[in-house]
Structure formats: C-alpha cells, structure tokens
Motif scaffolding. Structure first.
Motif, PDB file in Angstrom:
ATOM      1  N   LYS A  90       0.832  -1.203   0.000  1.00 12.41           N
ATOM      2  CA  LYS A  90       0.000   0.000   0.000  1.00 12.41           C
ATOM      3  C   LYS A  90       0.869   1.256   0.000  1.00 12.41           C
ATOM      4  O   LYS A  90       0.592   2.209  -0.723  1.00 12.41           O
ATOM      5  CB  LYS A  90      -0.922  -0.008   1.225  1.00 12.41           C
ATOM      6  CG  LYS A  90      -1.909   1.115   1.248  1.00 12.41           C
ATOM      7  CD  LYS A  90      -2.855   0.990   2.429  1.00 12.41           C
ATOM      8  CE  LYS A  90      -3.853   2.128   2.440  1.00 12.41           C
ATOM      9  NZ  LYS A  90      -4.763   2.023   3.598  1.00 12.41           N
ATOM     10  N   ALA A  91       1.921   1.250   0.800  1.00 13.02           N
ATOM     11  CA  ALA A  91       2.804   2.418   0.885  1.00 13.02           C
ATOM     12  C   ALA A  91       3.470   2.702  -0.462  1.00 13.02           C
ATOM     13  O   ALA A  91       3.480   3.836  -0.936  1.00 13.02           O
ATOM     14  CB  ALA A  91       3.854   2.204   1.974  1.00 13.02           C
ATOM     15  N   TRP A  92       4.020   1.678  -1.089  1.00  7.46           N
ATOM     16  CA  TRP A  92       4.725   1.866  -2.360  1.00  7.46           C
ATOM     17  C   TRP A  92       3.768   2.071  -3.527  1.00  7.46           C
ATOM     18  O   TRP A  92       4.140   2.634  -4.561  1.00  7.46           O
ATOM     19  CB  TRP A  92       5.658   0.698  -2.641  1.00  7.46           C
ATOM     20  CG  TRP A  92       6.946   0.824  -1.897  1.00  7.46           C
ATOM     21  CD1 TRP A  92       7.329   0.114  -0.798  1.00  7.46           C
ATOM     22  CD2 TRP A  92       8.013   1.734  -2.180  1.00  7.46           C
ATOM     23  NE1 TRP A  92       8.566   0.530  -0.384  1.00  7.46           N
ATOM     24  CE2 TRP A  92       9.016   1.523  -1.215  1.00  7.46           C
ATOM     25  CE3 TRP A  92       8.220   2.703  -3.152  1.00  7.46           C
ATOM     26  CZ2 TRP A  92      10.206   2.242  -1.199  1.00  7.46           C
ATOM     27  CZ3 TRP A  92       9.406   3.434  -3.136  1.00  7.46           C
ATOM     28  CH2 TRP A  92      10.378   3.197  -2.170  1.00  7.46           C
ATOM     29  N   SER A  93       2.516   1.622  -3.389  1.00  6.93           N
ATOM     30  CA  SER A  93       1.579   1.764  -4.511  1.00  6.93           C
ATOM     31  C   SER A  93       1.219   3.219  -4.782  1.00  6.93           C
ATOM     32  O   SER A  93       0.753   3.546  -5.873  1.00  6.93           O
ATOM     33  CB  SER A  93       0.314   0.939  -4.275  1.00  6.93           C
ATOM     34  OG  SER A  93      -0.427   1.471  -3.200  1.00  6.93           O
ATOM     35  N   PRO A  97       1.581   2.652  -8.913  1.00  3.81           N
ATOM     36  CA  PRO A  97       0.193   2.169  -8.891  1.00  3.81           C
ATOM     37  C   PRO A  97       0.015   0.724  -9.333  1.00  3.81           C
ATOM     38  O   PRO A  97      -0.960   0.077  -8.948  1.00  3.81           O
ATOM     39  CB  PRO A  97      -0.533   3.130  -9.847  1.00  3.81           C
ATOM     40  CG  PRO A  97       0.316   4.360  -9.876  1.00  3.81           C
ATOM     41  CD  PRO A  97       1.730   3.888  -9.673  1.00  3.81           C
ATOM     42  N   ILE A  98       0.960   0.187 -10.101  1.00  8.27           N
ATOM     43  CA  ILE A  98       0.846  -1.211 -10.552  1.00  8.27           C
ATOM     44  C   ILE A  98       0.716  -2.162  -9.354  1.00  8.27           C
ATOM     45  O   ILE A  98       0.091  -3.216  -9.453  1.00  8.27           O
ATOM     46  CB  ILE A  98       2.051  -1.615 -11.451  1.00  8.27           C
ATOM     47  CG1 ILE A  98       1.825  -2.992 -12.078  1.00  8.27           C
ATOM     48  CG2 ILE A  98       3.357  -1.625 -10.673  1.00  8.27           C
ATOM     49  CD1 ILE A  98       0.772  -3.024 -13.121  1.00  8.27           C
TER      50      ILE A  98
END
Length: 153
Positions: A90-93, A97-98
């Motif tokens: 969730k943090a890196w998305s 966004p992938i």
C-alpha cells in the motif's frame, strides 16, 4: 545541492557548531561560515578533514543528500516490530500504482510457486534462514532488472 549547503547539513547532522568545526580543522569560525555560504571553498586538505570529521567519504560530502541520508538513518533505526506492521504494498503503490492492480491480472500462484522453490533452494544450498533467503533473492532480482534496464538504454 551546492557544497556550502552540503557542508552546513553535514555539520548539523553531527551536532557541531561552526566554532567546533573551526577548532578541529584549524581555521576561523568565519571561514566555516564562508564555506557554508559558498563565499569561498575549502582546499582539498581541508575538505578531506571535513569529510573525516563528518564521517563521510569526500565524494559523499560533495554529493551529500540530506533526504537520502535521513531515509538511510530511519531504516537503520526502525525495529522489526514496526516494519512488520507496515503495509509496504500500500505504501509503495502511491508511487507505483501497478502494485495495487497487478493482483487482478497476474497468475500470482504460478510466480509464487517458482519463487518459493528458489527461496527453498537458497535455504538448503547456503543455509540461509527465510528472511535472508528472501533478501538475497530480492537483491538478485534487482541486479537483473538493473542490467536489463541498462541494456535498453
């Protein structure tokens, strides 16, 4: 970032005053101020002394990046209990966004099984625990990706 700004931030990170640095380097406080405001530059010997005093390599001092340094220090201070609570996907998305959408498109079971076999192989062949096996595999994957990216450039 310019050298003066780098010198200022590196000094602040070490919790030193301009007077402290001046005394250790053998110059006046005004000289430190001039270096930090880019009015003048330290000579190579003085720059090396500053790098040693600040615990940096000379090239790190010249290219000192406060944000990167802070991130590295934060990672080093972070306890495992805290990192385990973070939803990294969730943090890196937010940046990538992938990471939010691939689960609907990719046959995760297929790739998970292949990766699991590689993890088990690392554990058996090298005696790594699960975490170290995952870190090694992640690092290998990052290296492969970087090489492929460089070839395309």
């Amino acid at each position: 970032m310019n050298l003066g700004n780098n010198l200022y931030h590196a000094r602040k990170k070490k919790g030193l005053s301009q007077e402290d640095v001046a005394e250790k380097i053998g110059v006046s406080r005004q000289t430190i101020s001039k270096w930090e405001t880019d009015e003048t530059l330290p000579d190579i010997r003085q720059a090396k002394q500053l790098a040693i005093l600040y615990g940096l390599a000379l090239d790190e001092l010249i290219e000192f990046d406060v944000d990167l340094q802070e991130i590295q220090e934060t990672i080093e201070r972070m306890r495992d209990e805290v990192t385990n609570k973070i939803d990294w996907t969730k943090a890196w998305s937010k940046k990538y966004p992938i990471l939010e959408s691939y689960q609907k498109e990719v046959n995760i079971t297929y790739y998970a099984e292949a990766l699991c076999k590689l993890l088990i192989r690392l554990e058996k062949e090298y005696g790594y625990d699960e975490l170290n096996s995952m870190l090694v595999l992640k690092d290998i994957l990052a290296t492969v990706w970087k090489k492929r990216s460089e070839k395309k450039s």
